[in-house]
Design an enzyme around this catalytic site. Structure first.
Site, PDB file in Angstrom:
ATOM      1  N   PRO A 282      -0.058 -10.310   3.034  1.00 36.02           N
ATOM      2  CA  PRO A 282      -0.137  -9.185   2.079  1.00 36.02           C
ATOM      3  C   PRO A 282      -1.154  -8.076   2.334  1.00 36.02           C
ATOM      4  O   PRO A 282      -2.461  -8.486   2.577  1.00 36.02           O
ATOM      5  CB  PRO A 282      -0.512  -9.993   0.721  1.00 36.02           C
ATOM      6  CG  PRO A 282      -1.401 -11.022   1.197  1.00 36.02           C
ATOM      7  CD  PRO A 282      -1.016 -11.495   2.670  1.00 36.02           C
ATOM      8  N   GLY A 283      -0.827  -7.018   2.089  1.00 40.17           N
ATOM      9  CA  GLY A 283      -2.033  -6.051   2.302  1.00 40.17           C
ATOM     10  C   GLY A 283      -1.861  -5.221   0.832  1.00 40.17           C
ATOM     11  O   GLY A 283      -2.844  -5.201   0.170  1.00 40.17           O
ATOM     12  N   ARG A 284      -0.607  -4.380   0.624  1.00 39.80           N
ATOM     13  CA  ARG A 284      -0.696  -3.506  -0.167  1.00 39.80           C
ATOM     14  C   ARG A 284      -1.018  -4.383  -1.747  1.00 39.80           C
ATOM     15  O   ARG A 284      -1.639  -3.858  -2.672  1.00 39.80           O
ATOM     16  CB  ARG A 284       0.611  -2.974  -0.586  1.00 39.80           C
ATOM     17  CG  ARG A 284       0.618  -1.799  -1.752  1.00 39.80           C
ATOM     18  CD  ARG A 284       2.333  -1.420  -1.801  1.00 39.80           C
ATOM     19  NE  ARG A 284       3.010  -1.324  -0.671  1.00 39.80           N
ATOM     20  CZ  ARG A 284       3.447  -0.301  -0.173  1.00 39.80           C
ATOM     21  NH1 ARG A 284       2.920   1.018  -0.499  1.00 39.80           N
ATOM     22  NH2 ARG A 284       4.096  -0.142   0.873  1.00 39.80           N
ATOM     23  N   ARG A 320       0.825   9.545   1.508  1.00 44.52           N
ATOM     24  CA  ARG A 320       1.992   8.898   0.951  1.00 44.52           C
ATOM     25  C   ARG A 320       3.098   9.820   0.336  1.00 44.52           C
ATOM     26  O   ARG A 320       4.434   9.650   0.529  1.00 44.52           O
ATOM     27  CB  ARG A 320       1.988   7.677   0.211  1.00 44.52           C
ATOM     28  CG  ARG A 320       0.897   6.670   0.852  1.00 44.52           C
ATOM     29  CD  ARG A 320       0.605   5.552   0.137  1.00 44.52           C
ATOM     30  NE  ARG A 320       1.898   4.546   0.183  1.00 44.52           N
ATOM     31  CZ  ARG A 320       2.855   4.524  -0.800  1.00 44.52           C
ATOM     32  NH1 ARG A 320       2.384   5.043  -1.919  1.00 44.52           N
ATOM     33  NH2 ARG A 320       3.950   3.891  -0.870  1.00 44.52           N
ATOM     34  N   CYS A 351      -2.163  24.004   4.478  1.00 42.57           N
ATOM     35  CA  CYS A 351      -1.289  24.969   4.591  1.00 42.57           C
ATOM     36  C   CYS A 351       0.049  24.373   5.070  1.00 42.57           C
ATOM     37  O   CYS A 351       0.321  24.696   5.935  1.00 42.57           O
ATOM     38  CB  CYS A 351      -1.785  25.859   5.613  1.00 42.57           C
ATOM     39  SG  CYS A 351      -3.293  26.680   5.110  1.00 42.57           S
TER      40      CYS A 351
HETATM   41  N1  LLP Z   1       2.713  -7.932   8.093  1.00 42.87           N
HETATM   42  C1  LLP Z   1       3.314  -6.899   8.822  1.00 42.87           C
HETATM   43  C2  LLP Z   1       3.732  -7.441  10.265  1.00 42.87           C
HETATM   44  C3  LLP Z   1       3.551  -5.712   8.366  1.00 42.87           C
HETATM   45  O1  LLP Z   1       4.229  -4.539   9.301  1.00 42.87           O
HETATM   46  C4  LLP Z   1       3.006  -5.102   7.307  1.00 42.87           C
HETATM   47  C5  LLP Z   1       3.373  -3.872   6.661  1.00 42.87           C
HETATM   48  C6  LLP Z   1       2.257  -6.079   6.465  1.00 42.87           C
HETATM   49  C7  LLP Z   1       2.296  -7.342   6.865  1.00 42.87           C
HETATM   50  C8  LLP Z   1       1.881  -5.708   5.191  1.00 42.87           C
HETATM   51  O2  LLP Z   1       2.894  -5.323   4.405  1.00 42.87           O
HETATM   52  P1  LLP Z   1       2.487  -5.183   2.663  1.00 42.87           P
HETATM   53  O3  LLP Z   1       1.973  -6.333   2.021  1.00 42.87           O
HETATM   54  O4  LLP Z   1       1.150  -4.241   2.671  1.00 42.87           O
HETATM   55  O5  LLP Z   1       3.699  -4.455   2.286  1.00 42.87           O
HETATM   56  N2  LLP Z   1       2.392   2.923   5.224  1.00 42.87           N
HETATM   57  C9  LLP Z   1       3.155   2.355   4.167  1.00 42.87           C
HETATM   58  C10 LLP Z   1       3.679   0.899   4.463  1.00 42.87           C
HETATM   59  C11 LLP Z   1       3.523   0.326   5.835  1.00 42.87           C
HETATM   60  C12 LLP Z   1       3.708  -1.085   6.141  1.00 42.87           C
HETATM   61  C13 LLP Z   1       3.757  -1.384   7.465  1.00 42.87           C
HETATM   62  N3  LLP Z   1       3.768  -2.796   7.547  1.00 42.87           N
HETATM   63  C14 LLP Z   1       3.101   2.811   2.677  1.00 42.87           C
HETATM   64  O6  LLP Z   1       2.122   3.616   2.440  1.00 42.87           O
HETATM   65  O7  LLP Z   1       3.849   2.568   1.855  1.00 42.87           O
END
Ligand code: LLP
Length: 420
Positions: A282-284, A320, A351
């Site tokens: 998890p990231g977000r 975003r 701009c």
């Molecule tokens: N693992 C892999 C292999 C991934 O490609 C990603 C995100 C994650 C984990 C983490 O995913 P999360 O839990 O954060 O959803 N820039 C975009 C999001 C791109 C996500 C790319 N991969 C945004 O601002 O919405």
């Protein structure tokens, strides 16, 4: 989270004044300036712990996806809490090691790993490579042979499932660049067992990001588990499954998000008969809700067609909205009932017409000098920022209780030309 989820984890109004934990955000703006990212330590840790605890007795690793927010202080915080890390580049490896992360708890994902990055990861002794193709497996095998090491690898499977999210952040469909098609995995896995410098350890998948519907997560898990059963019947060793990241957060008041505990509990139940270690990335859902972007209103402008609120944060600070038409709530730091409302586009100084943070938004009728918080900006905010228009990148601040400290200084003009 509570009724005002969209404000974020750790953010709340006290008598119409916006706080992060016990710090009035206006104090942060006065000290660190704007634009400025502000994160709640408690918000980040409580989300991490929600994941960690949801696994109960199931052996597991919560591999925080570094790409979401890679500030060293945040990585240190998570490393201290016991987190594992999901990286996608040599730069992210460097950051995790600098932050004191345990190399054995790093997984390396990503579709274009270079030989140099693979060798850096092998030298550091990372836990696992999530391999995206058979050619990449061969490259990892060759790199490991050169260094006289063995590489632990999992195969990233593309389960061909629609994550029902924005097409730019969908990754589990067969025409996406990610992973090995689920129909080919058994053959690739079997051939991989013959590689002399690779130990096959598991299967991984990640079908998309900002998922609000838990159904595709369960579907992907079932496909991966069925595949695991087939691989086992071929005698292939499998120690862990990695279900990736992707859980959504509430960007709008009306967003209902899959609860961490229930989603992880469901994965554990589905996987229980296999007796495997489970990983997630998890990231977000760890840092996203725990951060805001503080900004000051520079100007109000009215044209024949529209009203504009011009702020000092722009698309270079938070990409975003321009890139995904993403919605971020905008909360005034002082919410005075006498203020009233305005319907306006909230735009930055860059701009480009794509430089907006909100379009046709009803928001507090703020005036030049007033402060705003752009909510849920803790993930994919600062990390996607740039110096476009020669704008120094914003400061980052971490709040803990009634204290705050700058965890990344605002860039200077000299920073802008370093290396030129
Ligand atoms: N693992 C892999 C292999 C991934 O490609 C990603 C995100 C994650 C984990 C983490 O995913 P999360 O839990 O954060 O959803 N820039 C975009 C999001 C791109 C996500 C790319 N991969 C945004 O601002 O919405």
């Amino acid at each position: 989270m509570s009724a005002h989820d969209y404000l974020g984890e750790g953010f709340s109004y006290r008598q119409d004044v916006l706080f992060c934990e016990d710090v009035e955000l206006a104090r942060v703006a006065a000290s660190a300036g704007t634009p400025c990212y502000v994160y709640s330590r408690h918000g980040i840790l409580s989300r991490y712990r929600a994941y960690d605890e949801a696994f109960g007795g199931t052996p597991h690793q919560v591999c925080y996806a570094v790409k979401a927010n890679s500030n060293l202080s945040i990585l240190k915080l998570l490393a201290g809490a016991g987190s594992s890390f999901d990286i996608v580049s040599g730069g992210e490896l460097f950051r995790v090691l600098k932050a004191g992360g345990d190399p054995a708890k790093i997984v390396f994902s990503g579709v274009g790993k270079t030989a140099a990055e693979i060798e850096e990861a092998l030298a550091a002794g990372i836990g696992c490579f999530n391999c995206e193709s058979e050619t990449e497996l061969a490259l990892i095998d060759a790199c490991a042979s050169r260094l006289g090491k063995r590489a632990r690898c999992a195969l990233r499977v593309n389960p061909d499932i629609d994550a029902k999210t924005h097409p730019y952040i969908s990754t589990g469909l067969k025409d996406n660049k990610f992973g090995i098609g689920i129909g080919e995995v058994e053959d690739v896995y079997r051939r991989a067992l013959n590689l002399r410098h690779v130990t096959m350890a598991g299967v991984s998948c990640h079908i998309g990001s900002q998922m609000l519907d838990p159904a595709p997560i369960g579907e992907a898990a079932d496909r991966i588990l069925a595949l695991t059963a087939r691989l086992r019947s071929l005698g292939a060793p499998i120690e862990h499954l990695d279900f990736g990241g992707g859980l959504g957060i509430p960007y709008r008041e009306s967003d209902r998000t899959p609860p961490i505990a229930a989603t992880i509990g469901d994965l554990c139940r589905r996987a229980a008969p296999f007796g495997l270690e489970l990983h997630v990335e998890p990231g977000r859902s760890i840092t996203g809700s725990a951060g805001v972007l503080l900004t000051r209103v520079l100007n109000r402008k009215k044209t024949e067609a529209k009203e504009f609120v011009v702020i000092d944060a722009a698309m270079n600070d938070l990409l975003r909205p321009a890139l995904y038409k993403a919605h971020h709530e905008i909360a005034p730091l002082r919410r005075l009932p006498a203020m009233g409302y305005v319907e306006a586009d909230v735009v930055g100084p860059v701009c480009e017409s794509a430089d907006y943070i909100a379009k046709n938004r009803r928001l507090a009728n703020v005036m030049p000098g007033d402060l705003l918080a752009v909510c849920s900006a803790g993930a994919y905010g600062f990390v996607m920022s740039s110096n476009y228009n020669s704008r120094p990148r914003a400061a980052e601040v971490l709040v803990e209780g009634d204290h705050f400290r700058t965890i990344r200084a605002r860039e200077t003009y000299e920073d802008l030309i370093r290396g030129e």
